[in-house]
Design a protein around this motif. Sequence first.
Motif, PDB file in Angstrom:
ATOM      1  N   ASN A  74       0.939  -1.202  -0.092  1.00 19.21           N
ATOM      2  CA  ASN A  74      -0.087   0.067   0.024  1.00 19.21           C
ATOM      3  C   ASN A  74       0.951   1.165  -0.203  1.00 19.21           C
ATOM      4  OD1 ASN A  74      -2.595   0.794  -0.097  1.00 19.21           O
ATOM      5  ND2 ASN A  74      -3.226   0.238   1.834  1.00 19.21           N
ATOM      6  N   CYS A 117      -3.794   7.920   7.090  1.00 24.01           N
ATOM      7  CA  CYS A 117      -4.694   6.906   7.125  1.00 24.01           C
ATOM      8  C   CYS A 117      -5.495   6.497   8.349  1.00 24.01           C
ATOM      9  CB  CYS A 117      -3.458   5.925   7.211  1.00 24.01           C
ATOM     10  SG  CYS A 117      -1.883   6.262   8.415  1.00 24.01           S
ATOM     11  N   ASP A 118      -6.127   5.443   8.091  1.00 21.94           N
ATOM     12  CA  ASP A 118      -7.356   5.234   9.299  1.00 21.94           C
ATOM     13  C   ASP A 118      -6.630   3.945  10.261  1.00 21.94           C
ATOM     14  OD1 ASP A 118      -9.242   6.938   7.901  1.00 21.94           O
ATOM     15  OD2 ASP A 118      -9.660   5.400   6.355  1.00 21.94           O
ATOM     16  N   ARG A 145      -3.380   1.868   6.178  1.00 19.43           N
ATOM     17  CA  ARG A 145      -4.490   1.375   5.661  1.00 19.43           C
ATOM     18  C   ARG A 145      -5.499   2.392   5.521  1.00 19.43           C
ATOM     19  NH1 ARG A 145      -5.161  -4.120   4.720  1.00 19.43           N
ATOM     20  NH2 ARG A 145      -6.955  -3.244   3.401  1.00 19.43           N
ATOM     21  N   TRP A 146      -6.427   2.537   4.619  1.00 15.27           N
ATOM     22  CA  TRP A 146      -7.703   3.534   4.577  1.00 15.27           C
ATOM     23  C   TRP A 146      -8.745   2.661   4.503  1.00 15.27           C
ATOM     24  CZ3 TRP A 146      -2.747   4.017   2.447  1.00 15.27           C
ATOM     25  CH2 TRP A 146      -2.100   5.233   2.911  1.00 15.27           C
ATOM     26  N   ALA A 147      -9.840   3.317   4.715  1.00 19.03           N
ATOM     27  CA  ALA A 147     -11.218   2.709   4.878  1.00 19.03           C
ATOM     28  C   ALA A 147     -11.341   2.417   3.439  1.00 19.03           C
ATOM     29  CB  ALA A 147     -12.457   3.268   5.392  1.00 19.03           C
ATOM     30  N   SER A 148     -11.075   3.249   2.451  1.00 17.79           N
ATOM     31  CA  SER A 148     -11.309   2.805   0.971  1.00 17.79           C
ATOM     32  C   SER A 148     -10.126   2.399   0.230  1.00 17.79           C
ATOM     33  CB  SER A 148     -11.702   4.368   0.366  1.00 17.79           C
ATOM     34  OG  SER A 148     -10.808   5.474   0.799  1.00 17.79           O
ATOM     35  N   ASP A 149      -9.180   1.847   0.851  1.00 21.23           N
ATOM     36  CA  ASP A 149      -7.717   1.388   0.031  1.00 21.23           C
ATOM     37  C   ASP A 149      -8.139   0.027  -0.708  1.00 21.23           C
ATOM     38  OD1 ASP A 149      -7.549  -0.662   1.899  1.00 21.23           O
ATOM     39  OD2 ASP A 149      -5.709   0.315   2.939  1.00 21.23           O
ATOM     40  N   ASN A 151     -10.189  -2.495  -3.456  1.00 17.88           N
ATOM     41  CA  ASN A 151     -10.746  -2.418  -4.622  1.00 17.88           C
ATOM     42  C   ASN A 151     -10.849  -3.592  -5.316  1.00 17.88           C
ATOM     43  OD1 ASN A 151      -8.480  -2.338  -6.177  1.00 17.88           O
ATOM     44  ND2 ASN A 151      -8.419  -0.216  -6.020  1.00 17.88           N
TER      45      ASN A 151
END
Length: 185
Positions: A74, A117-118, A145-149, A151
């Motif tokens: 990431n 980042c979350d 890490r991110w909530a939207s990372d 896909n």
Amino acid sequence: MDRVEDLSSTAAVGDPDELQRLWVPHRMVYVADHRQPDRTDCPFCAAPARSDEDALIVARGRTAYVLLNLFPYNTGHMLVCPYRHVSGYDEATAEEVAEIGELTQIAMRVAREVMGCDGFNIGMNQGEIAGAGVAAHLHQHIVPRWASDANFFPIIAKTKAMPQLLGDVRERVAAAWPVDPGPQA
């Protein structure tokens, strides 16, 4: 005419095929001028001798240092490595363990500040059987890490989309790293 047999100058230009391509121009440093590292060389022993920019180092401590992973899971994926070449966490000195922990905490604070980042995945893979890419040299992973990372790319295409270039991330993280973090309460 069969596409394979059509060798005219426009036949294959832009035509889709079954190959997936991942463009990695940063890897040219290993190809250009026969600079491919010897498989016996340890990249974590070699990195501190290089410039911070070339080695992707964001901070240097007394017994350990922090660098970006050349093959990140990431954006902002950092590694904390002792300077000393040891493979196991149980082989590290108390001073190395303490500094690896301190640098990990600082890396988390800096990543939150710089990248927003979350959360994080933090860990060590000990030995090849456990998934260590460089099993001979101890290193700890810090993966922002991110909530939207997440896909569909990793699941469907086995490809990870990286929204920022390594050099840009290194520059931002290194600039935000505290000069003397001192004790954190």
